[in-house]
Write a protein that holds these residues in place. Structure first.
Motif, PDB file in Angstrom:
ATOM      1  N   VAL A 273       3.539 -28.236 -51.720  1.00  0.00           N
ATOM      2  CA  VAL A 273       4.930 -28.052 -52.279  1.00  0.00           C
ATOM      3  C   VAL A 273       5.532 -26.760 -51.520  1.00  0.00           C
ATOM      4  O   VAL A 273       6.822 -26.870 -51.226  1.00  0.00           O
ATOM      5  N   THR A 274       4.706 -25.867 -51.122  1.00  0.00           N
ATOM      6  CA  THR A 274       5.225 -24.762 -50.399  1.00  0.00           C
ATOM      7  C   THR A 274       5.655 -25.057 -49.103  1.00  0.00           C
ATOM      8  O   THR A 274       6.631 -24.689 -48.482  1.00  0.00           O
ATOM      9  N   GLU A 275       5.057 -26.124 -48.402  1.00  0.00           N
ATOM     10  CA  GLU A 275       5.390 -26.667 -46.727  1.00  0.00           C
ATOM     11  C   GLU A 275       6.515 -27.178 -47.069  1.00  0.00           C
ATOM     12  O   GLU A 275       7.606 -27.203 -46.042  1.00  0.00           O
ATOM     13  N   VAL A 276       6.694 -28.235 -48.027  1.00  0.00           N
ATOM     14  CA  VAL A 276       8.102 -28.907 -48.069  1.00  0.00           C
ATOM     15  C   VAL A 276       9.394 -27.946 -48.473  1.00  0.00           C
ATOM     16  O   VAL A 276      10.376 -28.325 -47.871  1.00  0.00           O
ATOM     17  N   SER A 277       9.074 -27.037 -49.450  1.00  0.00           N
ATOM     18  CA  SER A 277       9.982 -26.150 -49.701  1.00  0.00           C
ATOM     19  C   SER A 277      10.446 -25.226 -48.663  1.00  0.00           C
ATOM     20  O   SER A 277      11.754 -24.970 -48.454  1.00  0.00           O
ATOM     21  N   THR A 278       9.651 -24.900 -47.509  1.00  0.00           N
ATOM     22  CA  THR A 278      10.190 -24.039 -46.322  1.00  0.00           C
ATOM     23  C   THR A 278      10.915 -24.957 -45.580  1.00  0.00           C
ATOM     24  O   THR A 278      11.652 -24.475 -44.804  1.00  0.00           O
ATOM     25  N   THR A 279      10.830 -26.375 -45.719  1.00  0.00           N
ATOM     26  CA  THR A 279      11.813 -27.215 -44.946  1.00  0.00           C
ATOM     27  C   THR A 279      13.184 -27.207 -45.521  1.00  0.00           C
ATOM     28  O   THR A 279      14.203 -27.345 -44.868  1.00  0.00           O
ATOM     29  N   LEU A 280      13.287 -27.146 -47.087  1.00  0.00           N
ATOM     30  CA  LEU A 280      14.340 -27.144 -47.718  1.00  0.00           C
ATOM     31  C   LEU A 280      14.950 -25.811 -47.821  1.00  0.00           C
ATOM     32  O   LEU A 280      16.214 -25.884 -47.710  1.00  0.00           O
ATOM     33  N   PHE A 281      14.579 -24.806 -47.428  1.00  0.00           N
ATOM     34  CA  PHE A 281      14.805 -23.351 -47.507  1.00  0.00           C
ATOM     35  C   PHE A 281      14.479 -22.821 -46.112  1.00  0.00           C
ATOM     36  O   PHE A 281      13.343 -22.218 -45.964  1.00  0.00           O
ATOM     37  N   PRO A 282      15.164 -22.876 -45.187  1.00  0.00           N
ATOM     38  CA  PRO A 282      14.741 -22.483 -43.518  1.00  0.00           C
ATOM     39  C   PRO A 282      14.523 -20.995 -43.582  1.00  0.00           C
ATOM     40  O   PRO A 282      13.900 -20.767 -42.728  1.00  0.00           O
ATOM     41  N   ARG A 283      15.023 -20.213 -44.372  1.00  0.00           N
ATOM     42  CA  ARG A 283      14.924 -18.677 -44.471  1.00  0.00           C
ATOM     43  C   ARG A 283      13.999 -18.443 -45.492  1.00  0.00           C
ATOM     44  O   ARG A 283      13.918 -17.238 -45.871  1.00  0.00           O
ATOM     45  N   ALA A 284      13.229 -19.401 -45.980  1.00  0.00           N
ATOM     46  CA  ALA A 284      12.279 -18.800 -46.842  1.00  0.00           C
ATOM     47  C   ALA A 284      10.912 -17.998 -46.306  1.00  0.00           C
ATOM     48  O   ALA A 284      10.684 -18.008 -45.196  1.00  0.00           O
ATOM     49  N   GLU A 285      10.676 -17.149 -47.156  1.00  0.00           N
ATOM     50  CA  GLU A 285       9.467 -16.283 -46.898  1.00  0.00           C
ATOM     51  C   GLU A 285       8.553 -16.543 -47.842  1.00  0.00           C
ATOM     52  O   GLU A 285       8.544 -16.684 -49.121  1.00  0.00           O
ATOM     53  N   VAL A 286       7.193 -16.924 -47.488  1.00  0.00           N
ATOM     54  CA  VAL A 286       6.017 -17.258 -48.404  1.00  0.00           C
ATOM     55  C   VAL A 286       5.143 -16.036 -48.590  1.00  0.00           C
ATOM     56  O   VAL A 286       4.664 -15.392 -47.832  1.00  0.00           O
ATOM     57  N   ALA A 287       4.765 -15.948 -49.872  1.00  0.00           N
ATOM     58  CA  ALA A 287       3.822 -14.712 -50.155  1.00  0.00           C
ATOM     59  C   ALA A 287       2.817 -15.382 -50.833  1.00  0.00           C
ATOM     60  O   ALA A 287       2.827 -15.946 -51.993  1.00  0.00           O
ATOM     61  N   LEU A 288       1.575 -15.520 -50.165  1.00  0.00           N
ATOM     62  CA  LEU A 288       0.378 -15.917 -50.822  1.00  0.00           C
ATOM     63  C   LEU A 288      -0.245 -14.804 -51.735  1.00  0.00           C
ATOM     64  O   LEU A 288      -0.345 -13.596 -51.029  1.00  0.00           O
ATOM     65  N   ILE A 289      -0.360 -14.711 -53.074  1.00  0.00           N
ATOM     66  CA  ILE A 289      -1.040 -13.682 -53.647  1.00  0.00           C
ATOM     67  C   ILE A 289      -2.551 -14.076 -53.930  1.00  0.00           C
ATOM     68  O   ILE A 289      -2.956 -14.877 -54.414  1.00  0.00           O
ATOM     69  N   ALA A 290      -3.399 -13.246 -53.147  1.00  0.00           N
ATOM     70  CA  ALA A 290      -4.981 -13.526 -53.434  1.00  0.00           C
ATOM     71  C   ALA A 290      -5.497 -13.669 -54.588  1.00  0.00           C
ATOM     72  O   ALA A 290      -5.062 -12.923 -55.558  1.00  0.00           O
ATOM     73  N   ASN A 291      -6.359 -14.256 -54.932  1.00  0.00           N
ATOM     74  CA  ASN A 291      -7.217 -14.162 -56.250  1.00  0.00           C
ATOM     75  C   ASN A 291      -6.405 -14.656 -57.359  1.00  0.00           C
ATOM     76  O   ASN A 291      -6.605 -14.318 -58.455  1.00  0.00           O
ATOM     77  N   THR A 292      -5.363 -15.553 -57.274  1.00  0.00           N
ATOM     78  CA  THR A 292      -4.453 -16.064 -58.323  1.00  0.00           C
ATOM     79  C   THR A 292      -4.417 -17.563 -58.299  1.00  0.00           C
ATOM     80  O   THR A 292      -4.417 -17.969 -56.912  1.00  0.00           O
ATOM     81  N   ASN A 293      -3.579 -18.227 -59.153  1.00  0.00           N
ATOM     82  CA  ASN A 293      -3.513 -19.524 -58.935  1.00  0.00           C
ATOM     83  C   ASN A 293      -1.756 -19.593 -59.560  1.00  0.00           C
ATOM     84  O   ASN A 293      -1.124 -18.689 -59.468  1.00  0.00           O
ATOM     85  N   HIS A 294      -1.417 -20.725 -60.458  1.00  0.00           N
ATOM     86  CA  HIS A 294      -0.343 -20.784 -61.005  1.00  0.00           C
ATOM     87  C   HIS A 294      -0.099 -20.046 -61.884  1.00  0.00           C
ATOM     88  O   HIS A 294       0.918 -19.726 -62.460  1.00  0.00           O
ATOM     89  N   MET A 295      -1.138 -19.225 -62.589  1.00  0.00           N
ATOM     90  CA  MET A 295      -0.986 -18.093 -63.545  1.00  0.00           C
ATOM     91  C   MET A 295      -0.925 -16.621 -62.996  1.00  0.00           C
ATOM     92  O   MET A 295      -1.197 -15.499 -63.511  1.00  0.00           O
ATOM     93  N   LEU A 296      -0.244 -16.585 -61.631  1.00  0.00           N
ATOM     94  CA  LEU A 296      -0.355 -15.366 -60.894  1.00  0.00           C
ATOM     95  C   LEU A 296       0.550 -14.342 -61.756  1.00  0.00           C
ATOM     96  O   LEU A 296       0.036 -13.133 -61.709  1.00  0.00           O
ATOM     97  N   PRO A 297       1.423 -14.442 -62.499  1.00  0.00           N
ATOM     98  CA  PRO A 297       2.290 -13.391 -63.433  1.00  0.00           C
ATOM     99  C   PRO A 297       1.311 -12.730 -64.120  1.00  0.00           C
ATOM    100  O   PRO A 297       1.365 -11.625 -64.419  1.00  0.00           O
TER     101      PRO A 297
END
Length: 82
Positions: free
Chosen positions: A34-58
């Motif tokens: 999903v992240t990889e496809v999103s970066t093609t849809l949003f060419p100026r996207a910045e990806v932030a991977l938050i360590a030690n979290t999953n979809h519950m990161l908030p």
């Protein structure tokens, strides 16, 4: 189940922050895909991977989430030229 993300529209040219829980990639490929496809849809996207979290990161690391958002907003203030 096979997920497919396809867009026939023009990519969005605004800066976009994509947040992903770093542990999501340990469970399967969907999060990364999903992240990889999103970066093609949003060419100026910045990806932030938050360590030690999953979809519950908030809930898992609200401080890291807040810092990632604050850092992005500082670099891309509202009203700035694109």
């Amino acid at each position: 189940m096979q997920w497919q993300f396809v867009s026939t529209e023009e990519p969005i040219r605004q800066p976009v922050l994509i947040l992903e829980g770093g542990d999501g990639r340990k469970v399967g490929l969907l999060s990364q895909q999903v992240t990889e496809v999103s970066t093609t849809l949003f060419p100026r996207a910045e990806v932030a991977l938050i360590a030690n979290t999953n979809h519950m990161l908030p809930l898992q690391d609200p401080d890291a989430l807040g810092e990632a958002i604050a850092s992005f907003v500082r670099r891309h203030p509202v009203g700035a030229l694109v």
